[in-house]
Design an enzyme around this catalytic site. Structure first.
Site, PDB file in Angstrom:
ATOM      1  CG  ASP A  11      -1.926  -1.098   1.229  1.00 51.41           C
ATOM      2  OD1 ASP A  11      -2.339  -1.510   0.129  1.00 51.41           O
ATOM      3  OD2 ASP A  11      -2.317  -1.553   2.313  1.00 51.41           O
ATOM      4  CG  ASP A 130     -11.506  -2.239  -0.554  1.00 51.80           C
ATOM      5  OD1 ASP A 130     -10.784  -3.243  -0.709  1.00 51.80           O
ATOM      6  OD2 ASP A 130     -11.116  -1.084  -0.851  1.00 51.80           O
TER       7      ASP A 130
END
Length: 252
Positions: A11, A130
């Site tokens: 990330d 998500d």
């Protein structure tokens, strides 16, 4: 039987690898190029690179870092974050990506999934989902914009829809488990596996060797993605693979 994949995730924000818990409280982990090279040496099967603020900051994914990472690693590289057009996809594929991951843009414009699949092939288009459990609605709700915006979409129904539009793979993150090291949400992946027939990567919750064993033995996922346990040296990819092999899980 296809070998199960172990996939570290980077990330990235402001050119650095970050990690948080439940998508917040991010801390700096290090340089993406150096970390990617280390995972190459450990035997990672693939690498996922997510520019986590690109969508919210309304900018493109950092192609320069993608180029630097792709020059260091020889495993498949999946890139996501801020990708909203076929042109964006092409730019990142030229920079060294093997697969393109779209999330918020897919929700906003589902036709983008089909357009990408038609131009680059289904195997190139990964739809990231998500999701978090909504107890009141009794469903897994889809979130966009780095987990900040709830939608009305049910994750299982959305998974079916994106596969019908051409997605060749799903990267599904349990926001409830993200960064918690409490184990993967096997109920989520069992439901997804019953709904679609494309590879599924499980993300969110890896904390120990048993968590990897459980998600592969109790759900039909093809890959397990993790960040914290690898970034902080709590586990190595080779340790995970050896442990899985000892339990009869086929790994590369």
């Amino acid at each position: 039987m296809l070998a199960k994949r172990i996939i570290p995730c980077l990330d990235v924000a402001d050119g650095r690898v970050k990690k948080g818990v439940n998508f917040v409280n991010l801390t700096d982990v290090g340089d993406p190029v150096a970390i990617a090279a280390a995972y190459q040496q450990q035997g990672a099967d693939e690498l996922v690179f997510l520019d986590i603020f690109a969508t919210n900051e309304h900018r493109q994914t950092m192609a320069d870092i993608v180029e630097q990472v792709s020059a260091q690693v020889f495993m498949p590289l999946t890139i996501g974050g801020g990708i909203s057009s076929v042109t964006d996809m092409q730019r990142l594929l030229k920079a060294g990506a093997d697969k393109i991951s779209i999330n918020s843009a897919a929700v906003a414009n589902p036709a983008l999934i089909t357009a990408g699949a038609e131009k680059f092939g289904n195997q190139c288009i990964v739809v990231a989902i998500d999701t978090a459990w909504d107890a009141q609605a009794q469903q897994y709700r889809v979130y966009t914009h780095g987990g900040q915006q709830a939608t009305d979409l049910d994750a299982i129904a959305w998974a079916k829809a994106v596969v019908a539009r051409g997605a060749g793979e799903l990267l599904v993150t349990s926001m409830d488990r993200d960064g918690t090291k409490a184990g993967f949400d096997t109920d989520l992946y069992q439901a997804l596996g019953a709904a679609v027939n494309v590879p599924i990567i499980a993300s969110g919750g890896a904390g120990n060797l048993a968590d990897f064993e459980t998600v592969f033995q109790q759900s039909p996922v093809d890959g397990a993605l993790a960040a914290s346990v690898f970034h902080y040296g709590e586990l190595t990819i080779s340790e995970v693979k050896h442990a899985l092999a000892a339990k009869g899980v086929v790994v590369r």
